[in-house]
Design an enzyme around this catalytic site. Structure first.
Site, PDB file in Angstrom:
ATOM      1  CG  ASP A  30       1.309   7.505   1.795  1.00  0.00           C
ATOM      2  OD1 ASP A  30       1.068   8.786   1.246  1.00  0.00           O
ATOM      3  OD2 ASP A  30       1.218   7.638   2.681  1.00  0.00           O
ATOM      4  CG  ASP A  31       5.684   3.694   1.503  1.00  0.00           C
ATOM      5  OD1 ASP A  31       5.559   4.760   3.213  1.00  0.00           O
ATOM      6  OD2 ASP A  31       4.438   3.073   1.784  1.00  0.00           O
ATOM      7  CG  HIS A  81       5.152   9.023   3.667  1.00  0.00           C
ATOM      8  ND1 HIS A  81       4.451   8.858   4.497  1.00  0.00           N
ATOM      9  CD2 HIS A  81       5.371   7.544   3.788  1.00  0.00           C
ATOM     10  CE1 HIS A  81       3.637   7.686   4.684  1.00  0.00           C
ATOM     11  NE2 HIS A  81       4.635   6.840   3.727  1.00  0.00           N
ATOM     12  CG  HIS A  85       7.135   3.758   6.157  1.00  0.00           C
ATOM     13  ND1 HIS A  85       6.252   2.831   6.366  1.00  0.00           N
ATOM     14  CD2 HIS A  85       6.686   4.558   5.217  1.00  0.00           C
ATOM     15  CE1 HIS A  85       5.132   2.711   6.240  1.00  0.00           C
ATOM     16  NE2 HIS A  85       5.644   4.060   5.437  1.00  0.00           N
ATOM     17  CG  HIS A 176       1.263   2.804  -1.006  1.00  0.00           C
ATOM     18  ND1 HIS A 176      -0.252   2.655  -0.267  1.00  0.00           N
ATOM     19  CD2 HIS A 176       1.897   2.867   0.606  1.00  0.00           C
ATOM     20  CE1 HIS A 176      -0.684   2.649   1.039  1.00  0.00           C
ATOM     21  NE2 HIS A 176       0.854   2.389   1.552  1.00  0.00           N
TER      22      HIS A 176
END
Length: 219
Positions: A30-31, A81, A85, A176
């Protein structure tokens, strides 16, 4: 609404794992993209010839399109995603849709296709947002294995222990490839070669989410 409830209500749309009868595991990050960490993760994956799934944050993708293009070029899958955020459950439906479509447009401009996979930040979203995803051809993918690499800058040994705790055939592993202020993902990078080697030596096939779930990655 709990993840179990969402899985029962939307069995083909909200997913946290693949089939349990085959020794397949999907590594997800993620991210991304984050120039501090994403290139090192891509380097390890390339070294082991493993393809993963990266969930991309729209505003980061706009700043670092070269890294998104590299992911695609090296055979990884790119998912949505959100744009910045956001916590989806706190948003109006209009705000939620904008988070998805803005990011979709940025990714499409970089790689030429639009992702069908969405991962909500923090794994958090509402039933009506899953329903919207279904109506618009998306699959919502959370996880059943949390490396907890986002928590207190863990060592590689801690990252591996966290993954091992709940890993099983069909697992989706959360890691991540980008961090916030004060976040150090060195443990993730250092753990990755060991994780790949351990999984492969135990007979696991490391696959992308579309392979694990039988879903199309793009439209």
């Amino acid at each position: 609404m709990s993840w179990d409830t969402l899985k029962r209500k939307f069995p083909s749309v909200f997913m946290t794992n693949g089939a349990r009868d085959q020794k397949k595991v999907a590594l997800t990050f993620d991210d991304a993209p984050d120039p501090r960490y994403t290139p090192a993760i891509l380097d390890v994956l390339a070294q082991y010839e493993v393809c993963a799934t990266f969930f991309v944050v729209g505003d980061r993708a706009a700043k670092h399109p070269d890294l998104v293009a590299r992911m695609m070029r090296e055979g990884h899958i790119i998912g949505n995603h959100s744009f910045n955020h956001a916590v989806f459950s706190t948003l109006s439906m209009y705000q939620f849709e904008q988070q998805i479509w803005k990011t979709d447009g940025i990714i499409q401009k970089i790689i030429g296709v639009s992702p069908t996979l969405i991962r909500p930040p923090y794994g958090d979203l509402l039933s009506k947002q899953v329903s919207w995803g279904k109506e618009n051809g998306f699959t919502i993918v959370n996880w059943d294995v949390d490396s907890e690499d986002w928590k207190k800058n863990p060592s590689s040994a801690r990252v591996l222990a966290n993954i091992k705790r709940t890993l099983q055939p069909g697992s989706i592993v959360l890691q991540h490839a980008g961090g916030g202020e004060g976040q150090d993902l060195s443990g993730t990078i250092q753990a990755l070669p060991l994780l790949i080697e351990q999984l492969q030596s135990n007979g696991y096939d490391l696959v992308t989410l579309p392979e694990l779930l039988g879903k199309e990655p793009y439209r």
